[in-house]
Scaffold this active site. Structure first.
Site, PDB file in Angstrom:
ATOM      1  NE  ARG A  23     -58.357   8.985 -74.224  1.00 49.50           N
ATOM      2  CZ  ARG A  23     -57.309   9.480 -74.864  1.00 49.50           C
ATOM      3  NH1 ARG A  23     -56.563  10.393 -74.295  1.00 49.50           N
ATOM      4  NH2 ARG A  23     -56.985   9.077 -76.072  1.00 49.50           N
ATOM      5  CD  GLU A  28     -53.953  14.763 -88.472  1.00 46.57           C
ATOM      6  OE1 GLU A  28     -54.054  14.412 -89.671  1.00 46.57           O
ATOM      7  OE2 GLU A  28     -52.893  14.699 -87.840  1.00 46.57           O
ATOM      8  NE  ARG A  54     -76.847  29.169 -90.441  1.00 51.55           N
ATOM      9  CZ  ARG A  54     -77.120  30.238 -89.687  1.00 51.55           C
ATOM     10  NH1 ARG A  54     -77.071  31.441 -90.203  1.00 51.55           N
ATOM     11  NH2 ARG A  54     -77.454  30.090 -88.428  1.00 51.55           N
ATOM     12  CG  HIS A  57     -75.107  32.988 -98.349  1.00 51.28           C
ATOM     13  ND1 HIS A  57     -74.966  32.444 -97.098  1.00 51.28           N
ATOM     14  CD2 HIS A  57     -76.389  33.408 -98.435  1.00 51.28           C
ATOM     15  CE1 HIS A  57     -76.125  32.542 -96.447  1.00 51.28           C
ATOM     16  NE2 HIS A  57     -76.994  33.132 -97.243  1.00 51.28           N
ATOM     17  CE  LYS A  66     -68.024  31.142 -98.188  1.00 52.77           C
ATOM     18  NZ  LYS A  66     -69.480  31.147 -98.136  1.00 52.77           N
ATOM     19  CG  HIS A 113     -71.331  27.238 -99.303  1.00 54.94           C
ATOM     20  ND1 HIS A 113     -71.430  27.650 -98.003  1.00 54.94           N
ATOM     21  CD2 HIS A 113     -71.228  25.887 -99.270  1.00 54.94           C
ATOM     22  CE1 HIS A 113     -71.374  26.588 -97.203  1.00 54.94           C
ATOM     23  NE2 HIS A 113     -71.254  25.510 -97.957  1.00 54.94           N
ATOM     24  CE1 TYR A 126     -69.542  28.321 -94.167  1.00 52.23           C
ATOM     25  CE2 TYR A 126     -69.758  28.665 -91.807  1.00 52.23           C
ATOM     26  CZ  TYR A 126     -70.324  28.409 -93.031  1.00 52.23           C
ATOM     27  OH  TYR A 126     -71.674  28.249 -93.133  1.00 52.23           O
ATOM     28  CE  LYS A 161     -77.243  38.560 -96.542  1.00 56.38           C
ATOM     29  NZ  LYS A 161     -75.934  38.509 -95.903  1.00 56.38           N
ATOM     30  CG  ASP A 162     -80.330  33.113 -96.685  1.00 58.05           C
ATOM     31  OD1 ASP A 162     -79.574  33.960 -97.204  1.00 58.05           O
ATOM     32  OD2 ASP A 162     -79.909  32.187 -95.971  1.00 58.05           O
TER      33      ASP A 162
END
Length: 176
Positions: A23, A28, A54, A57, A66, A113, A126, A161-162
């Site tokens: 299926r 978890e 990304r 930051h 996080k 990160h 996150y 931005k980055d």
């Protein structure tokens, strides 16, 4: 779920089995039991295409812890310890996280990160211990020579931005 420590204080790798059948699968991702002294106050999801980078930051005030999990795809995830009194200050840790390996990462406050997407589609969840504070967010260049991260690509796709992130040396001067 299995929690593994790293040489970086409070940085944890969390592994969980993936149960598969005809299926689909079940996994978890998070159990409060393992994080009794952490208060996660919001959750967000990002989607990145392959070769999108990304980061790196962080928030200089109101730093965030996080808890990161990949729901689909695979990322090369990197954190840089910017806690001035830490034994691992200015060192980085990297790991591949994916929907296939069932691995998540807890990043304590005080780390920069970033990650790069390795598959066509990468969906990341996150959970954060503090709200985003646009006023106090900054970023360090992904390819900073002082940190010297061994990324798995040379020419990532970056946000505007980055592209404006500062060098590690400028970060030190600005936030000492």
């Amino acid at each position: 779920m299995i929690i593994k420590t790293t040489k970086f204080k409070d940085l944890k790798i969390i592994s969980a089995p993936i149960y598969k059948d005809n299926r689909g699968h079940f996994r978890e991702i998070f159990k409060k039991f393992f994080f009794k002294n952490k208060k996660f106050i919001f959750t967000c999801v990002s989607s990145s295409k392959k070769n999108v980078l990304r980061g790196m930051h962080l928030q200089t005030k109101f730093p965030q812890g996080k808890y990161l999990s990949v729901l689909k795809g695979e990322i090369f995830d990197v954190v840089v310890d910017l806690r001035k009194k830490s034994k691992t200050f200015c060192r980085y840790f990297s790991i591949k996280l994916s929907d296939k390996n069932g691995t998540s990462l807890y990043i304590p406050p005080g780390f920069a990160h970033g990650f790069v997407g390795l598959k066509k589609e990468n969906i990341i969840s996150y959970q954060c211990t503090n709200y985003r504070s646009k006023k106090y967010e900054t970023g360090i260049k992904w390819n900073d020579n002082d940190i010297n991260i061994n990324w798995p690509l040379k020419n990532p796709i970056l946000s505007n931005k980055d592209k404006k992130n500062i060098s590690y040396q400028d970060f030190l001067k600005k936030y000492e």
